[in-house]
Design an enzyme around this catalytic site. Structure first.
Site, PDB file in Angstrom:
ATOM      1  CG  HIS A 130      -5.703  -2.627   1.752  1.00  0.00           C
ATOM      2  ND1 HIS A 130      -5.383  -2.415   0.543  1.00  0.00           N
ATOM      3  CD2 HIS A 130      -5.077  -2.018   2.898  1.00  0.00           C
ATOM      4  CE1 HIS A 130      -4.231  -1.471   0.613  1.00  0.00           C
ATOM      5  NE2 HIS A 130      -3.967  -1.207   1.991  1.00  0.00           N
ATOM      6  CB  SER A 187      -0.881  -0.141   1.117  1.00  0.00           C
ATOM      7  OG  SER A 187      -2.054   1.006   0.958  1.00  0.00           O
TER       8      SER A 187
END
Length: 262
Positions: free
Chosen positions: A234, A98
């Protein structure tokens, strides 16, 4: 001078297990609001052929009293100033998830352009390429109120599950989350006219995460490019099964990369 280097290294990098005989080093960059512990413990799990260095950013862990960095250049400058001597010693790879994918790329970019060095492998997770349309069109969120920011974060599954279980603790992490998001939202990078690197690049992602333009990362290298998808959202990489697959993959590629490096 040597003492200063030791202090600087300890301040910026977390290494659970020094492995002087390792064939390669893996430099790991935290996700937004994250610390170094998750990656530092990989040093205890990976084989003796890989030494893991987990980057510690200001405003958290042992650096909690330091102000957050405000832009990507600050991160790049600090990491390179501390790690450059180590990176010259033996092959190294970069891993980032990320926000960490952007910092990994920014550091690799500077190493190549300024020092003509490149990793033997770049592992990028859970992020679109910074110059992709998907990334450029992403709305800015770091200026939202804490309440709205939390709602957005939860809605996209962008919160570590252990924090969601404790809202009061989560509030303590908001300043670091917002600070890191501010850095990445203001990070600008144009697509290079030709590939920056020749090393392999691997992208990892969760199948249930919001869609990322992983394919756009292919433009950064003339070397092999691979995308590997995992079950999960995620934070798919926190799943122990997924983590084992990732670490086995990294180990295999770093152990074989030594031959290419030589």
């Amino acid at each position: 001078m040597f003492l200063f280097s030791l202090i600087s290294m300890d301040k910026v990098v977390n290494c659970f297990k020094n492995r002087p005989d390792a064939v390669a080093r893996l430099i790991c960059f935290p996700w937004a609001g994250g610390g170094s512990i998750h990656y530092a413990r990989w040093g205890n799990v990976l084989s003796s052929s890989v030494e893991v260095l987990a980057v510690k950013l200001p405003g958290r862990e042992s650096r909690a009293k330091e102000p957050f960095f405000e832009n990507m250049q600050q991160i790049v400058d600090e990491v390179i100033s501390v790690l450059l001597p180590l990176l010259k010693e033996k092959p190294f790879a970069l891993f980032g998830h990320s926000f960490g994918a952007f910092t990994s790329f920014a550091v690799a970019d500077a190493l190549k352009k300024i020092h003509n060095m490149e990793p033997v492998h770049i592992f990028l997770s859970g992020a679109s390429a910074p110059y992709s349309e998907t990334r450029i069109k992403t709305p800015k969120r770091s200026d939202l109120s804490d309440e709205d920011f939390l709602k957005w974060l939860i809605s996209i599954g962008g919160t570590p599950p252990e924090l969601l279980a404790n809202p009061e603790v989560l509030k303590l992490f908001l300043p670091a989350l917002k600070a890191d998001l501010h850095v990445v939202e203001n990070y600008r990078c144009n697509k290079a006219s030709s590939p920056l690197f020749s090393c392999p690049v691997t992208c990892f992602d969760g199948k249930d995460d919001i869609p990322h333009d992983l394919q756009a990362w292919k433009d950064i290298t003339s070397g092999d490019f691979t995308i590997k998808m995992f079950h999960g959202s995620h934070f798919y990489l926190k799943d122990s099964g997924n983590e084992k697959i990732i670490l086995d993959y990294i180990t295999k590629h770093l152990e074989t990369s030594e031959m290419d490096y030589l």
